[in-house]
Design a protein around this motif. Structure first.
Motif, short mmCIF file in Angstrom:
data_model
loop_
_atom_site.label_atom_id
_atom_site.label_comp_id
_atom_site.label_asym_id
_atom_site.label_seq_id
_atom_site.Cartn_x
_atom_site.Cartn_y
_atom_site.Cartn_z
N GLN A 16 58.62 52.43 46.80
CA GLN A 16 57.33 52.04 46.23
C GLN A 16 56.47 53.24 45.89
OE1 GLN A 16 55.34 48.47 47.95
NE2 GLN A 16 56.75 48.79 49.65
N PRO A 176 48.37 51.83 48.69
CA PRO A 176 48.99 50.74 47.91
C PRO A 176 48.25 50.47 46.61
CG PRO A 176 47.67 49.83 49.69
CD PRO A 176 47.66 51.33 49.88
N GLU A 198 49.21 43.45 44.69
CA GLU A 198 49.19 42.95 46.07
C GLU A 198 47.98 42.04 46.24
OE1 GLU A 198 49.21 46.57 48.18
OE2 GLU A 198 51.32 46.94 47.81
N PRO A 287 60.41 45.95 46.01
CA PRO A 287 58.98 46.01 46.33
C PRO A 287 58.19 44.77 45.89
CG PRO A 287 59.70 48.13 45.55
CD PRO A 287 60.86 47.20 45.37
N LYS A 291 56.06 42.53 48.66
CA LYS A 291 54.63 42.23 48.57
C LYS A 291 54.35 40.75 48.75
CE LYS A 291 53.30 46.18 45.72
NZ LYS A 291 54.47 46.99 46.06
N LYS A 292 55.36 39.92 48.49
CA LYS A 292 55.21 38.49 48.74
C LYS A 292 55.52 38.14 50.20
CE LYS A 292 56.84 37.43 44.05
NZ LYS A 292 57.93 36.78 43.27
N THR A 294 55.30 40.25 53.05
CA THR A 294 54.44 40.83 54.09
C THR A 294 53.25 39.95 54.45
OG1 THR A 294 55.12 43.03 53.38
CG2 THR A 294 53.20 42.90 54.80
N ASP A 321 50.27 49.20 53.63
CA ASP A 321 50.85 47.98 53.06
C ASP A 321 50.41 46.74 53.84
OD1 ASP A 321 52.10 49.40 51.08
OD2 ASP A 321 54.02 49.52 52.12
N ALA A 325 48.12 43.65 52.49
CA ALA A 325 48.61 42.29 52.62
C ALA A 325 47.66 41.41 53.42
CB ALA A 325 49.99 42.29 53.29
N THR A 383 40.82 47.72 51.70
CA THR A 383 41.68 47.79 50.52
C THR A 383 40.91 48.18 49.27
OG1 THR A 383 43.14 46.13 51.50
CG2 THR A 383 43.38 46.53 49.16
#
Length: 402
Positions: A16, A176, A198, A287, A291-292, A294, A321, A325, A383
């Motif tokens: 990633q 991320p 994400e 990746p 992302k789906k 996590t 990450d 998430a 984030t």
């Protein structure tokens, strides 16, 4: 249009960090090529461009896939490829590609860059093997003084490189890439591909179907309630010797997503402690699917052994990450993590990685709804501040100033 070549010894499809770097530079107008290793006979996983602009991928086929013969074979083939390609800059990712980059750029009189994702000579699998350590130390001593420009993942490692080599590397963190909810931001960043954004999950845990049948079965069976996730390399120095036994006392299953040089030992530990129904391993997934996956987990795990500067001064991708998430995590209280935690407390920090410490911390997050909610609520704000869209400006400035 200037061109940049990146060289790695891993499988590009699962990296990633390099996908973010290549996408950002391609979107900024550079002609980007990344060279990696073809490590399986399976078809190459398509990588969607993060900002609507693709980059070229090349994979070197090797007869040997590990050990000294792999590094010798790969670097010989990489050298010839770099001599043949046209470019302005070459960036060597970590120490295992520097000799090829140094040789090719010296012959072609091109600029070279060093990306120190790891303090390579201080990784456990290197520093605990005297002969191997001596070889890599020699390569480090002979090659890196010729890489005057470079970057690493945090200030602590930058300071350590300067102390050992008197070379000042800049800091570009592994943050991320994120989606934005603000309409103005969405318009400004409309080129961000949804497959790599994400974003927060909506709905229940059955929202996503994965291409892996094994993963679908795990989600719908063993992992249908609360589960803990570890994503990333299953390597030496990552604390599995205490994490696996700790799971005997934890009230939820653990999913390990990845592979690495400590995988066989982890499988042995799982069998030794009779945890085959509680600690589950899945190979790396693309990746976009990670992302789906996590956000479906209840919490993440970020731990390293304290011995060795590479572990103690690490700043792992997974730390951010999990944040992106929207899930809390149990994390070691080492300098780089603690500094971020003081500003954005989205993780439960622990002072050691003993089995009892780990099990107590994980059970606290599983049972204490107030604590869990307080950490989870910080994730969105963190984030907004800690993301690749902002951090990539440092990367672009670095290459503009070469």
């Amino acid at each position: 249009m200037q061109s940049i070549v990146f060289t790695v010894t891993n499988e590009i499809s699962y990296d990633q960090r390099m996908q973010r770097i290549c996408s950002s530079l391609a979107a900024a107008g550079y002609r980007v090529t990344i060279i990696g290793v073809k490590r399986s006979a399976s078809s190459v996983i398509p990588i969607a461009p993060l900002y609507g602009k693709s980059y070229e991928q090349k994979r070197i086929q090797c007869l040997f896939l590990k050990g000294p013969l792999f590094y010798i074979e790969f670097n010989i083939k990489l050298t010839f490829l770099l001599l043949w390609l046209s470019y302005d800059y070459v960036c060597a990712i970590d120490l295992d590609t520097v000799l090829s980059v140094l040789a090719a750029t010296a012959i072609k009189r091109k600029k070279r860059v060093y990306d120190a994702h790891e303090f390579f000579t201080e990784m456990k699998e290197v520093r605990t093997r005297p002969f191997i350590s001596a070889i890599w130390r020699t390569i480090e001593k002979l090659s890196l003084p010729h890489f005057k420009r470079g970057y690493t993942v945090n200030q602590e490692l930058s300071d350590l490189f300067f102390k050992r080599l008197q070379i000042k590397y800049e800091v570009i963190r592994n943050l991320p890439a994120v989606g934005f909810e603000d309409p103005a931001d969405c318009k400004r960043l409309k080129k961000i591909a949804d497959v790599l954004a994400e974003t927060a999950l909506e709905g229940g845990k059955n929202k996503y179907t994965f291409t892996s049948d094994k993963l679908n079965q795990l989600i719908h069976n063993q992992l249908k309630d609360k589960f803990i996730i570890y994503q990333g390399a299953i390597n030496h120095g990552r604390g599995f010797e205490t994490l696996i036994p700790a799971m005997k006392k934890v009230n939820a299953p653990l999913l390990l997503v990845g592979t690495g040089n400590f995988l066989t030992e982890v499988e042995d530990l799982i069998n030794q402690h009779n945890l085959s129904e509680k600690v589950l391993i899945h190979p790396p997934i693309p990746p976009a699917e990670l992302k789906k996956l996590t956000p479906l987990a209840y919490m993440g795990i970020t731990i390293f052994e304290p011995e060795g500067v590479n572990q103690y001064y690490s700043l792992a991708n997974r730390f951010f990450d999990y944040m992106a998430a929207g899930i809390p995590q149990v994390c070691v209280n080492y300098p780089a993590y603690a500094e971020i935690g003081r500003q954005f407390p989205f993780a439960l920090f622990i002072n050691d990685i003993e089995s009892d410490t780990l099990s107590t911390a994980m059970n606290n997050l599983l049972s204490d709804a107030v604590l869990y909610s307080s950490l989870k609520q910080v994730c969105p704000e963190a984030t907004k501040n800690l993301n690749w869209e902002k951090e990539s400006e440092r990367l672009l400035a670095f290459y503009r100033n070469l």
